[in-house]
Design a protein around this motif. Structure first.
Motif, PDB file in Angstrom:
ATOM      1  N   ASP A  13       0.822  -1.204   0.000  1.00 14.25           N
ATOM      2  CA  ASP A  13       0.000   0.000   0.000  1.00 14.25           C
ATOM      3  C   ASP A  13       0.856   1.253   0.000  1.00 14.25           C
ATOM      4  O   ASP A  13       0.550   2.234  -0.691  1.00 14.25           O
ATOM      5  CB  ASP A  13      -0.980  -0.009   1.181  1.00 14.25           C
ATOM      6  CG  ASP A  13      -0.292  -0.173   2.523  1.00 14.25           C
ATOM      7  OD1 ASP A  13       0.842  -0.678   2.565  1.00 14.25           O
ATOM      8  OD2 ASP A  13      -0.896   0.208   3.548  1.00 14.25           O
ATOM      9  N   ARG A  23       1.834   6.267  -7.382  1.00 16.60           N
ATOM     10  CA  ARG A  23       0.790   7.147  -7.940  1.00 16.60           C
ATOM     11  C   ARG A  23       1.248   8.602  -7.997  1.00 16.60           C
ATOM     12  O   ARG A  23       0.884   9.329  -8.915  1.00 16.60           O
ATOM     13  CB  ARG A  23      -0.491   7.044  -7.097  1.00 16.60           C
ATOM     14  CG  ARG A  23      -1.291   5.783  -7.302  1.00 16.60           C
ATOM     15  CD  ARG A  23      -2.699   5.915  -6.741  1.00 16.60           C
ATOM     16  NE  ARG A  23      -2.689   6.232  -5.322  1.00 16.60           N
ATOM     17  CZ  ARG A  23      -2.718   5.319  -4.358  1.00 16.60           C
ATOM     18  NH1 ARG A  23      -2.724   4.025  -4.688  1.00 16.60           N
ATOM     19  NH2 ARG A  23      -2.727   5.668  -3.095  1.00 16.60           N
ATOM     20  N   ARG A  31      -9.654 -11.212   4.306  1.00 17.98           N
ATOM     21  CA  ARG A  31     -10.757 -10.374   3.846  1.00 17.98           C
ATOM     22  C   ARG A  31     -12.003 -10.531   4.713  1.00 17.98           C
ATOM     23  O   ARG A  31     -12.685  -9.567   5.021  1.00 17.98           O
ATOM     24  CB  ARG A  31     -11.075 -10.718   2.391  1.00 17.98           C
ATOM     25  CG  ARG A  31     -12.100  -9.796   1.761  1.00 17.98           C
ATOM     26  CD  ARG A  31     -12.149 -10.002   0.262  1.00 17.98           C
ATOM     27  NE  ARG A  31     -12.952  -8.996  -0.405  1.00 17.98           N
ATOM     28  CZ  ARG A  31     -12.948  -8.790  -1.715  1.00 17.98           C
ATOM     29  NH1 ARG A  31     -12.162  -9.527  -2.492  1.00 17.98           N
ATOM     30  NH2 ARG A  31     -13.701  -7.856  -2.252  1.00 17.98           N
ATOM     31  N   ARG A  85      -8.062  -4.906   3.038  1.00 14.32           N
ATOM     32  CA  ARG A  85      -8.585  -3.761   2.278  1.00 14.32           C
ATOM     33  C   ARG A  85      -7.441  -2.938   1.687  1.00 14.32           C
ATOM     34  O   ARG A  85      -7.473  -2.567   0.503  1.00 14.32           O
ATOM     35  CB  ARG A  85      -9.445  -2.888   3.188  1.00 14.32           C
ATOM     36  CG  ARG A  85      -9.971  -1.613   2.501  1.00 14.32           C
ATOM     37  CD  ARG A  85     -10.607  -0.664   3.481  1.00 14.32           C
ATOM     38  NE  ARG A  85      -9.666  -0.205   4.506  1.00 14.32           N
ATOM     39  CZ  ARG A  85      -8.751   0.743   4.302  1.00 14.32           C
ATOM     40  NH1 ARG A  85      -8.638   1.329   3.107  1.00 14.32           N
ATOM     41  NH2 ARG A  85      -7.936   1.100   5.274  1.00 14.32           N
ATOM     42  N   ARG A  86      -6.426  -2.646   2.503  1.00 10.32           N
ATOM     43  CA  ARG A  86      -5.316  -1.834   2.016  1.00 10.32           C
ATOM     44  C   ARG A  86      -4.546  -2.551   0.913  1.00 10.32           C
ATOM     45  O   ARG A  86      -4.064  -1.921  -0.040  1.00 10.32           O
ATOM     46  CB  ARG A  86      -4.397  -1.456   3.170  1.00 10.32           C
ATOM     47  CG  ARG A  86      -5.027  -0.419   4.100  1.00 10.32           C
ATOM     48  CD  ARG A  86      -4.073   0.097   5.163  1.00 10.32           C
ATOM     49  NE  ARG A  86      -3.874  -0.838   6.255  1.00 10.32           N
ATOM     50  CZ  ARG A  86      -2.761  -1.509   6.479  1.00 10.32           C
ATOM     51  NH1 ARG A  86      -1.714  -1.365   5.677  1.00 10.32           N
ATOM     52  NH2 ARG A  86      -2.671  -2.333   7.510  1.00 10.32           N
ATOM     53  N   ARG A 121      -5.898  -4.750  -1.234  1.00  9.54           N
ATOM     54  CA  ARG A 121      -6.750  -4.680  -2.436  1.00  9.54           C
ATOM     55  C   ARG A 121      -6.643  -3.318  -3.104  1.00  9.54           C
ATOM     56  O   ARG A 121      -6.487  -3.210  -4.322  1.00  9.54           O
ATOM     57  CB  ARG A 121      -8.217  -4.940  -2.071  1.00  9.54           C
ATOM     58  CG  ARG A 121      -8.581  -6.360  -1.771  1.00  9.54           C
ATOM     59  CD  ARG A 121     -10.095  -6.577  -1.814  1.00  9.54           C
ATOM     60  NE  ARG A 121     -10.838  -5.617  -1.012  1.00  9.54           N
ATOM     61  CZ  ARG A 121     -11.084  -5.751   0.296  1.00  9.54           C
ATOM     62  NH1 ARG A 121     -10.598  -6.793   0.947  1.00  9.54           N
ATOM     63  NH2 ARG A 121     -11.802  -4.850   0.937  1.00  9.54           N
ATOM     64  N   GLU A 122      -6.751  -2.277  -2.294  1.00  8.56           N
ATOM     65  CA  GLU A 122      -6.698  -0.927  -2.854  1.00  8.56           C
ATOM     66  C   GLU A 122      -5.313  -0.624  -3.426  1.00  8.56           C
ATOM     67  O   GLU A 122      -5.195   0.057  -4.449  1.00  8.56           O
ATOM     68  CB  GLU A 122      -7.074   0.082  -1.782  1.00  8.56           C
ATOM     69  CG  GLU A 122      -8.536  -0.014  -1.361  1.00  8.56           C
ATOM     70  CD  GLU A 122      -8.890   0.929  -0.224  1.00  8.56           C
ATOM     71  OE1 GLU A 122      -7.965   1.609   0.297  1.00  8.56           O
ATOM     72  OE2 GLU A 122     -10.075   1.000   0.144  1.00  8.56           O
ATOM     73  N   ALA A 181      -5.083  -2.424  -6.835  1.00 10.90           N
ATOM     74  CA  ALA A 181      -5.908  -1.750  -7.844  1.00 10.90           C
ATOM     75  C   ALA A 181      -5.278  -0.433  -8.270  1.00 10.90           C
ATOM     76  O   ALA A 181      -5.231  -0.099  -9.467  1.00 10.90           O
ATOM     77  CB  ALA A 181      -7.317  -1.523  -7.295  1.00 10.90           C
ATOM     78  N   GLY A 182      -4.788   0.339  -7.298  1.00  8.00           N
ATOM     79  CA  GLY A 182      -4.174   1.623  -7.617  1.00  8.00           C
ATOM     80  C   GLY A 182      -2.908   1.466  -8.438  1.00  8.00           C
ATOM     81  O   GLY A 182      -2.645   2.259  -9.353  1.00  8.00           O
ATOM     82  N   GLU A 218      -3.856   0.430 -12.034  1.00  6.63           N
ATOM     83  CA  GLU A 218      -4.492   1.563 -12.726  1.00  6.63           C
ATOM     84  C   GLU A 218      -3.457   2.597 -13.157  1.00  6.63           C
ATOM     85  O   GLU A 218      -3.470   3.063 -14.305  1.00  6.63           O
ATOM     86  CB  GLU A 218      -5.527   2.202 -11.805  1.00  6.63           C
ATOM     87  CG  GLU A 218      -6.235   3.400 -12.434  1.00  6.63           C
ATOM     88  CD  GLU A 218      -7.231   4.047 -11.483  1.00  6.63           C
ATOM     89  OE1 GLU A 218      -7.920   4.991 -11.913  1.00  6.63           O
ATOM     90  OE2 GLU A 218      -7.314   3.627 -10.307  1.00  6.63           O
TER      91      GLU A 218
END
Length: 296
Positions: free
Chosen positions: A69, A76, A97, A109-110, A112-113, A116-117, A120
């Motif tokens: 994370d 980013r 999860r 959660r962190r 997964r995010e 995804a980030g 992307e």
């Protein structure tokens, strides 16, 4: 000469990865929170993500061997030009999860995010990202599970487990993880993919711990306790500050199968992890063993 930027280069996975890159002729810029000494072809930057001076503007590959994370957040916001990114995550993205523990759900959660980030942002930049998800890591004496068990068992001469701790596990050696990152960086099949990286053998939690205890000098004894007695012993250890990080959710998982398929990684970049054959030196910090680039 290809240039790699490695975050977490002094960590348990980063250390053997630096050896692989160095032997393959890469020029390396590595980041560590601790002061490190440069070597031919290896330049160290001191600091953490977002706090290291001298990050190059262009590299051929970025490897992240630390928290996913945090790395995804840095990536980013960065302006670095790099066509290839390989980052380590964790199978906890799946196993935690639905945990009863809120802190464990937050970890999932962190992750997964972060994944995804990262995917992307890489797509927007025209870069190829790969996420590698290890299972239970061991081999460098710096993990918080098997090494911690070995340390406590060495101190006590025994280690307790609840009866029926028969959930399946696939412990994975740090050198096999480093080899996976090295192998997939030049493999187009791994672009835009996330892979589970289990070890090469599936065994019960009990048998995994028993092998760790048998590897010690002297060997320690495995003590299996009825669940109520184990819970009482765990509570006493928590009160005394000796079982931090071991909650009810973690104990419950000892009876749950956490098994992952290695065949996608095997197919796409030849992932071939070793079976679980622990030795006592695998639970000592590598800096105590000597040798800058371990080969196993």
């Amino acid at each position: 000469m290809r240039h790699a930027l490695v975050f977490g280069g002094s960590g348990q996975i980063g250390h053997p990865l630096l050896g692989l890159l160095s032997r393959d002729g890469w020029r390396i810029t590595a980041v560590s929170r601790q002061m490190q000494s440069d070597r031919p072809g290896l330049h160290w930057l001191q600091g953490g993500l977002g706090h290291a001076e001298g990050i190059p503007g262009h590299v051929d590959a970025i490897f992240s061997c630390g928290p996913l994370d945090a790395f995804a957040g840095w990536y980013r916001q960065s302006a670095i030009d790099c066509p290839r990114v390989v980052a380590f995550g964790s199978t906890s993205v799946d196993t935690k999860r639905g945990s009863a523990d809120a802190a464990e759900r937050d970890v999932a959660r962190r992750l997964r995010e972060g994944e995804a980030g990262l995917f992307e942002k890489a797509a927007l930049r025209g870069a190829a990202a790969t996420v590698l998800r290890p299972t239970l890591v061991y081999g460098a004496g710096r993990d918080t599970t098997l090494t911690r068990i070995a340390q406590l068992a060495s101190r006590w001469g025994r280690f307790p487990l609840p009866r029926h701790a028969d959930g399946l596990r696939q412990p994975v050696h740090v050198d096999d993880l480093a080899a996976a990152a090295f192998a997939c960086v030049g493999n187009a099949a791994a672009h835009g993919q996330a892979y589970a990286l289990p070890g090469g053998e599936t065994l019960t939690y009990r048998d995994m711990v028993a092998r760790v205890l048998a590897s010690l000098h002297p060997a320690a004894k495995l003590v299996e306790l009825p669940s109520p007695l184990f819970s009482l012993a765990l509570f006493a250890a928590q009160v005394a500050g000796r079982a931090t990080g071991l909650g009810e959710a973690a104990v419950r998982r000892m009876r749950s199968d956490l098994v992952f398929d290695l065949s996608p990684a095997q197919r796409d970049f030849g992932y071939a992890p070793r079976p679980f054959r622990p030795r006592a030196d695998m639970f000592l910090p590598r800096e105590e063993l000597g040798g800058p680039w371990p080969v196993t």
